[in-house]
Design an enzyme around this catalytic site. Structure first.
Site, short mmCIF file in Angstrom:
data_model
loop_
_atom_site.label_atom_id
_atom_site.label_comp_id
_atom_site.label_asym_id
_atom_site.label_seq_id
_atom_site.Cartn_x
_atom_site.Cartn_y
_atom_site.Cartn_z
CG ASP A 1 -1.34 4.89 4.14
OD1 ASP A 1 -1.50 5.24 2.95
OD2 ASP A 1 -2.02 5.34 5.08
CG HIS B 1 -4.47 2.44 6.18
ND1 HIS B 1 -5.79 2.47 6.55
CD2 HIS B 1 -4.40 3.09 4.99
CE1 HIS B 1 -6.48 3.12 5.63
NE2 HIS B 1 -5.67 3.50 4.68
CG HIS C 1 0.30 15.40 2.26
ND1 HIS C 1 -0.83 15.74 1.54
CD2 HIS C 1 0.04 14.18 2.79
CE1 HIS C 1 -1.74 14.77 1.64
NE2 HIS C 1 -1.23 13.81 2.40
CG ASN D 1 -5.11 8.72 -2.96
OD1 ASN D 1 -4.11 8.15 -3.39
ND2 ASN D 1 -5.13 9.33 -1.79
CG HIS E 1 -1.80 1.17 1.38
ND1 HIS E 1 -3.12 1.03 1.81
CD2 HIS E 1 -1.64 2.51 1.18
CE1 HIS E 1 -3.70 2.23 1.84
NE2 HIS E 1 -2.82 3.14 1.47
CE LYS F 1 -7.92 2.28 -0.22
NZ LYS F 1 -6.67 2.93 0.11
CG HIS G 1 -9.30 4.87 4.03
ND1 HIS G 1 -8.11 5.54 4.02
CD2 HIS G 1 -9.91 5.24 5.19
CE1 HIS G 1 -7.99 6.29 5.11
NE2 HIS G 1 -9.08 6.12 5.83
CG HIS H 1 -0.92 7.09 -1.06
ND1 HIS H 1 -2.20 7.17 -1.55
CD2 HIS H 1 -1.01 6.41 0.11
CE1 HIS H 1 -3.03 6.57 -0.71
NE2 HIS H 1 -2.34 6.10 0.31
CG LEU H 2 4.29 5.27 -6.13
CD1 LEU H 2 4.46 4.40 -7.37
CD2 LEU H 2 5.61 5.36 -5.36
NE ARG H 3 0.71 12.09 -2.07
CZ ARG H 3 -0.32 11.66 -1.35
NH1 ARG H 3 -1.32 11.00 -1.92
NH2 ARG H 3 -0.36 11.87 -0.05
C1 NCD Z 1 -3.28 9.16 2.25
C2 NCD Z 1 -2.92 10.21 1.20
O1 NCD Z 1 -2.49 11.30 1.57
O2 NCD Z 1 -3.06 9.92 0.01
N1 NCD Z 1 -3.29 9.78 3.54
C3 NCD Z 1 -3.15 9.18 4.74
O3 NCD Z 1 -3.26 9.88 5.74
N2 NCD Z 1 -2.89 7.90 4.86
C4 NCD Z 1 -4.57 8.51 1.88
C5 NCD Z 1 -4.96 7.37 2.78
O4 NCD Z 1 -4.49 6.24 2.62
O5 NCD Z 1 -5.77 7.62 3.68
ZN ZN Z 2 -3.14 5.10 1.82
#
Ligand code: NCD
Ligand code: ZN
Length: 334
Positions: A241, A168, A245, A42, A14, A96, A133, A16-18
Site C-alpha cells: 500500500d 491492507h 503524497h 485511484n 497493492h 477495486k 478497501h 499506488h504508483l501515481r
Molecule cells: C492511499 C492513497 O493515497 O492512494 N492512501 C492510504 O492511506 N492508504 C489509498 C488507500 O489505499 O487507501
Molecule cells: Zn492503497
C-alpha cells in the site's frame, strides 16, 4: 561474513504508483525491490476505461521495463457487465472497490455493493479478482474496518465463486474474519501495519508521515497481523500500500492518508522476520502466496539481502518515505 538472505524477487500485491512526475520515482523504487505489483487505479482521472488502463500500463513499462504491472480498474456505481468485459480484454486482472469518500480519490466510489451488482456478477463469470478497501466511511475511525465486515460477508455470500482480497488489514478482528472465510478470500498486509501503532502517529507529536488509511491501530492489532504474516497461511501475503503524497501536502494541515514505503519495505520486512525467527516464512509471504492467489507465476529472478546498515534518505523527490533518515539493518546486495 555478512549474513545473507536470497529469495524469489518479491511481488507487491497493492501499491499506488501515481502519475506524472511522481511515476518516475515510484516505478524506479518498485522495480528495484519487486518483480511485479498490483497497481491501484485511484488516479485522476481514475483507471476505469480500457484506454486509460492501456496508457497507464504503457507509461509504467516505458519507465520500468523490468517491472510487471498487474493492472486493476476502479469500480463505479452502475458499471455494466460489458464495461467489465472491456476492462478484462484490456488486461485488467482485478477490479477495486472503494467505498465512496473513504480515502484518497474515492469520492466517485461505491455507496453500496448493490450499486455494482452487475459488475460483480461479470467479474465472477470472467474470473477477475475483487479487491476491496474495507472501511465504512462514516463509522468511528478505529472501527471503520471492523464495521465493513458485514458488507464484505454479504458480497462473499452473494458471489460464492468470486475471489476477494481484503486489502491492507489493520484490525486484529479482520485477521480472524479473513481466516474464517473460504480459500477464495485472502488479505494483504503492509509493512507499516506490521511495524507501527497509533503511538507512532499521535503518541508524541503528530506525525502526518505515518498517517494512512486504514489508520495503524494498537499493539494487539499489530501482534495479530504479525501472527498472520508469520503463520505460513497462504491467505495472507504482502501488499505495501505504498502511497506517496508530496511533503508539502503532508505537512499542510490537511494531510491525505498514505505512506511511501517502496524504498524500504523489503529490508524492513527482512528485519522483522529475522528478529522474530521466522525467516523460513519470509519468501512465501513476500514472493509466493500473492501471485499464487491471483493465478500468476512468482518471479523467476531472485534478490539477495545482506545484513549491513543502509540509510533511508530523509526526502526522496519531494516525498518523505517510511523510516525517513533511519538506518536499516538489511541492504540489497549489489
Ligand atoms: C492511499 C492513497 O493515497 O492512494 N492512501 C492510504 O492511506 N492508504 C489509498 C488507500 O489505499 O487507501
Ligand atoms: Zn492503497
Amino acid at each position: 561474513m555478512e549474513k545473507e538472505i536470497t529469495i524469489l524477487k518479491p511481488s507487491d500485491m497493492h501499491l499506488h504508483l501515481r502519475q506524472g512526475d511522481m511515476l518516475k520515482t515510484t516505478v524506479g523504487d518498485a522495480e528495484t525491490w519487486f518483480a511485479q505489483g498490483v497497481v491501484m487505479p485511484n488516479t485522476l482521472p481514475p483507471i476505469n476505461t480500457p484506454d486509460r488502463l492501456a496508457a497507464y500500463r504503457d507509461d509504467i513499462l516505458s519507465l520500468a521495463p523490468d517491472f510487471k504491472p498487474i493492472m486493476s480498474f476502479k469500480l463505479y456505481p452502475g458499471m455494466s457487465a460489458d464495461a467489465v468485459k472491456a476492462m478484462k480484454a484490456s488486461g485488467a486482472l482485478l477490479g477495486k472497490l472503494y467505498p465512496a469518500g473513504v480515502t484518497t480519490n474515492s469520492e466517485d466510489g461505491v455507496k453500496s455493493w448493490h450499486d455494482i451488482k452487475d459488475a460483480l456478477r461479470a467479474m465472477c463469470d470472467l474470473d477477475l479478482v475483487l479487491s476491496i478497501h474495507c472501511e465504512t466511511p462514516d463509522a468511528f475511525v478505529l472501527d471503520r474496518e471492523y464495521e465493513y465486515h458485514r458488507e464484505f460477508a454479504e458480497i462473499a455470500k452473494a458471489f460464492p465463486d468470486l475471489r476477494m482480497v481484503f486489502e491492507h488489514m489493520s484490525d486484529r478482528r479482520s485477521v480472524d474474519f479473513v481466516a474464517s472465510l473460504s480459500g477464495r478470500v485472502a488479505g494483504t498486509i503492509t509493512a507499516h501495519h506490521l511495524l507501527l501503532t497509533l503511538d507512532d502517529v499521535i503518541g508524541a507529536n503528530m506525525n502526518p508521515h505515518t498517517f494512512c488509511k486504514p489508520v495503524v491501530k494498537g499493539p494487539e492489532d499489530r501482534k495479530a497481523l504479525r501472527q498472520a504474516a508469520f503463520s505460513g497461511d497462504k491467505k495472507f501475503f504482502f501488499g505495501s500500500d505504498s502511497a506517496p503524497h508530496l511533503k508539502a501536502k503532508k505537512e499542510s494541515g490537511s494531510a491525505g492518508g498514505g505512506i511511501y514505503s517502496s524504498p524500504c519495505a523489503v529490508p524492513l520486512m527482512a528485519e522483522l522476520f529475522e528478529k522474530n525467527g521466522r525467516l523460513d516464512k519470509f519468501e512465501n509471504f513476500m514472493s509466493v502466496y500473492g501471485p499464487a492467489f491471483y493465478g500468476l507465476p512468482a518471479a523467476t529472478s531472485r534478490i539477495t539481502l545482506v545484513q549491513k546498515n543502509s540509510t533511508i534518505p530523509p526526502v526522496i523527490d519531494g516525498i518523505v518515505p517510511l523510516c525517513a533518515g533511519k538506518t536499516l539493518s538489511w541492504a540489497l546486495k549489489a
